[in-house]
Design a protein around this motif. Structure first.
Motif, PDB file in Angstrom:
ATOM      1  N   ARG A  65       0.808  -1.227   0.000  1.00 40.37           N
ATOM      2  CA  ARG A  65       0.000   0.000   0.000  1.00 40.37           C
ATOM      3  C   ARG A  65       0.836   1.269   0.000  1.00 40.37           C
ATOM      4  NH1 ARG A  65      -4.231   0.462   4.242  1.00 40.37           N
ATOM      5  NH2 ARG A  65      -5.115   1.845   2.696  1.00 40.37           N
ATOM      6  N   SER A  66       2.155   1.116   0.045  1.00 42.49           N
ATOM      7  CA  SER A  66       3.087   2.249   0.117  1.00 42.49           C
ATOM      8  C   SER A  66       2.722   3.194   1.260  1.00 42.49           C
ATOM      9  CB  SER A  66       3.123   3.019  -1.213  1.00 42.49           C
ATOM     10  OG  SER A  66       3.606   2.205  -2.229  1.00 42.49           O
ATOM     11  N   LEU A  67       2.523   2.603   2.427  1.00 45.23           N
ATOM     12  CA  LEU A  67       2.160   3.361   3.632  1.00 45.23           C
ATOM     13  C   LEU A  67       3.031   2.945   4.801  1.00 45.23           C
ATOM     14  CD1 LEU A  67      -1.741   3.136   3.570  1.00 45.23           C
ATOM     15  CD2 LEU A  67      -0.373   5.149   3.065  1.00 45.23           C
ATOM     16  N   PHE A  68       3.181   3.856   5.750  1.00 42.19           N
ATOM     17  CA  PHE A  68       3.794   3.539   7.030  1.00 42.19           C
ATOM     18  C   PHE A  68       2.682   3.138   7.992  1.00 42.19           C
ATOM     19  CE2 PHE A  68       6.789   6.731   5.325  1.00 42.19           C
ATOM     20  CZ  PHE A  68       7.953   5.997   5.405  1.00 42.19           C
ATOM     21  N   GLN A  69       3.041   2.287   8.956  1.00 42.41           N
ATOM     22  CA  GLN A  69       2.083   1.945  10.010  1.00 42.41           C
ATOM     23  C   GLN A  69       2.797   1.986  11.356  1.00 42.41           C
ATOM     24  OE1 GLN A  69      -0.488  -1.399   9.422  1.00 42.41           O
ATOM     25  NE2 GLN A  69      -0.780  -1.725  11.595  1.00 42.41           N
ATOM     26  N   CYS A  70       2.178   2.705  12.286  1.00 45.30           N
ATOM     27  CA  CYS A  70       2.720   2.814  13.629  1.00 45.30           C
ATOM     28  C   CYS A  70       2.538   1.478  14.342  1.00 45.30           C
ATOM     29  CB  CYS A  70       2.010   3.937  14.385  1.00 45.30           C
ATOM     30  SG  CYS A  70       2.562   4.102  16.097  1.00 45.30           S
ATOM     31  N   GLN A  71       3.575   1.004  14.993  1.00 46.52           N
ATOM     32  CA  GLN A  71       3.494  -0.269  15.708  1.00 46.52           C
ATOM     33  C   GLN A  71       2.772  -0.130  17.035  1.00 46.52           C
ATOM     34  OE1 GLN A  71       7.577  -1.513  15.836  1.00 46.52           O
ATOM     35  NE2 GLN A  71       7.591  -2.113  13.688  1.00 46.52           N
ATOM     36  N   GLN A  72       2.619   1.103  17.513  1.00 45.99           N
ATOM     37  CA  GLN A  72       1.947   1.322  18.784  1.00 45.99           C
ATOM     38  C   GLN A  72       0.442   1.550  18.605  1.00 45.99           C
ATOM     39  OE1 GLN A  72       3.924   4.152  21.253  1.00 45.99           O
ATOM     40  NE2 GLN A  72       2.188   4.421  22.612  1.00 45.99           N
ATOM     41  N   CYS A  73       0.065   2.559  17.806  1.00 42.65           N
ATOM     42  CA  CYS A  73      -1.366   2.891  17.677  1.00 42.65           C
ATOM     43  C   CYS A  73      -1.982   2.369  16.381  1.00 42.65           C
ATOM     44  CB  CYS A  73      -1.578   4.405  17.791  1.00 42.65           C
ATOM     45  SG  CYS A  73      -0.961   5.354  16.381  1.00 42.65           S
ATOM     46  N   ARG A  74      -1.185   1.732  15.516  1.00 46.14           N
ATOM     47  CA  ARG A  74      -1.631   1.142  14.251  1.00 46.14           C
ATOM     48  C   ARG A  74      -2.091   2.170  13.214  1.00 46.14           C
ATOM     49  NH1 ARG A  74       0.321  -3.678  14.179  1.00 46.14           N
ATOM     50  NH2 ARG A  74      -1.323  -4.610  12.983  1.00 46.14           N
ATOM     51  N   HIS A  75      -1.804   3.439  13.441  1.00 51.85           N
ATOM     52  CA  HIS A  75      -2.178   4.501  12.505  1.00 51.85           C
ATOM     53  C   HIS A  75      -1.373   4.342  11.222  1.00 51.85           C
ATOM     54  CE1 HIS A  75      -3.339   8.448  11.053  1.00 51.85           C
ATOM     55  NE2 HIS A  75      -2.066   8.797  10.939  1.00 51.85           N
ATOM     56  N   GLN A  76      -2.041   4.460  10.075  1.00 53.58           N
ATOM     57  CA  GLN A  76      -1.367   4.369   8.786  1.00 53.58           C
ATOM     58  C   GLN A  76      -1.277   5.757   8.157  1.00 53.58           C
ATOM     59  OE1 GLN A  76      -3.431   1.447   6.427  1.00 53.58           O
ATOM     60  NE2 GLN A  76      -2.721  -0.252   7.697  1.00 53.58           N
ATOM     61  N   PHE A  77      -0.112   6.047   7.572  1.00 55.10           N
ATOM     62  CA  PHE A  77       0.101   7.353   6.955  1.00 55.10           C
ATOM     63  C   PHE A  77       1.122   7.221   5.834  1.00 55.10           C
ATOM     64  CE2 PHE A  77       2.893   6.823  10.532  1.00 55.10           C
ATOM     65  CZ  PHE A  77       4.116   7.330  10.135  1.00 55.10           C
ATOM     66  N   SER A  78       1.057   8.148   4.906  1.00 56.94           N
ATOM     67  CA  SER A  78       1.995   8.131   3.782  1.00 56.94           C
ATOM     68  C   SER A  78       3.073   9.183   3.995  1.00 56.94           C
ATOM     69  CB  SER A  78       1.255   8.405   2.473  1.00 56.94           C
ATOM     70  OG  SER A  78       0.835   9.746   2.423  1.00 56.94           O
ATOM     71  N   ALA A  79       4.052   9.177   3.113  1.00 58.28           N
ATOM     72  CA  ALA A  79       5.130  10.170   3.199  1.00 58.28           C
ATOM     73  C   ALA A  79       4.622  11.572   2.903  1.00 58.28           C
ATOM     74  CB  ALA A  79       6.250   9.810   2.230  1.00 58.28           C
ATOM     75  N   THR A  80       3.498  11.673   2.209  1.00 63.11           N
ATOM     76  CA  THR A  80       2.954  12.985   1.856  1.00 63.11           C
ATOM     77  C   THR A  80       1.838  13.439   2.791  1.00 63.11           C
ATOM     78  OG1 THR A  80       1.374  12.008   0.308  1.00 63.11           O
ATOM     79  CG2 THR A  80       3.514  12.696  -0.582  1.00 63.11           C
ATOM     80  N   SER A  81       1.436  12.620   3.749  1.00 68.68           N
ATOM     81  CA  SER A  81       0.377  13.013   4.685  1.00 68.68           C
ATOM     82  C   SER A  81       0.748  14.284   5.421  1.00 68.68           C
ATOM     83  CB  SER A  81       0.145  11.912   5.725  1.00 68.68           C
ATOM     84  OG  SER A  81      -0.350  10.754   5.124  1.00 68.68           O
ATOM     85  N   GLY A  82      -0.196  15.215   5.489  1.00 72.59           N
ATOM     86  CA  GLY A  82       0.041  16.461   6.208  1.00 72.59           C
ATOM     87  C   GLY A  82       0.899  17.467   5.461  1.00 72.59           C
ATOM     88  N   THR A  83       1.180  17.218   4.199  1.00 74.87           N
ATOM     89  CA  THR A  83       1.961  18.149   3.391  1.00 74.87           C
ATOM     90  C   THR A  83       1.090  18.693   2.263  1.00 74.87           C
ATOM     91  OG1 THR A  83       2.760  16.539   1.768  1.00 74.87           O
ATOM     92  CG2 THR A  83       4.034  16.752   3.807  1.00 74.87           C
ATOM     93  N   ALA A  84       1.645  19.585   1.483  1.00 68.48           N
ATOM     94  CA  ALA A  84       0.928  20.134   0.334  1.00 68.48           C
ATOM     95  C   ALA A  84       0.682  19.073  -0.738  1.00 68.48           C
ATOM     96  CB  ALA A  84       1.706  21.296  -0.263  1.00 68.48           C
TER      97      ALA A  84
END
Length: 164
Positions: A65-84
């Motif tokens: 899925r080309s995503l990161f996943q937090c090992q603690q809270c399981r939140h998934q996010f991409s390298a561009t999340s929160g950017t322009a």
């Protein structure tokens, strides 16, 4: 300060930006999408990715899925999340190339005018409306300087610059 002084400083700003770009060009410096993604990640998180939800540094990569996943809270996010670049359907190659093109155009313009959206659309094979929106986002990122991600991602510090 009168308008001529402002134009001198504006020209100096764009010239400095143009000189901070790779001499061989952004496309040859970051030839493929994985290289551009790695550069974006390196610029955004110099000490490694961290969760945008809880701040944890224990992150795993979901390749499919080309995503990161937090090992603690399981939140998934991409390298561009929160950017322009968040939710953009355009590749990082187009973003990097368009940013370089806008800087080079503005540097070479005698009157300091912005790159026309129709030229950007034609150069990167996109719709005029998309080019206008992209130009607006890129100009906002350039004004933000190092607070954004696009400008630091395409700028490369040479070994000579690092000595000073």
């Amino acid at each position: 300060m009168d308008r001529t002084d402002f134009n001198k400083f504006d020209g100096l700003f764009w010239r400095t930006l143009a000189l901070s770009l790779p001499k061989e060009g952004v496309a040859s410096c970051f030839p493929d999408e994985p290289a551009r993604l790695n550069r974006l990640i390196e610029v955004r998180w110099p000490h490694g990715p961290k969760c945008s939800n809880c701040g944890n540094t224990g992150i795993s990569w979901i390749k499919s899925r080309s995503l990161f996943q937090c090992q603690q809270c399981r939140h998934q996010f991409s390298a561009t999340s929160g950017t322009a670049l968040h939710r953009s359907r355009l590749s990082l190659g187009i973003w990097f190339g368009a940013t370089e093109a806008i800087i080079q155009y503005r540097n070479s313009s005698f009157i300091g005018e912005d790159m026309p959206a129709h030229a950007l659309a034609q150069n990167f094979n996109m719709q005029y409306g998309s080019a206008r929106r992209m130009r607006k986002i890129i100009n906002a990122e350039i004004v933000r300087g190092d607070a954004g991600v696009l400008l630091p991602a395409i700028r490369v510090e040479s070994e000579e610059d690092a000595r000073f």
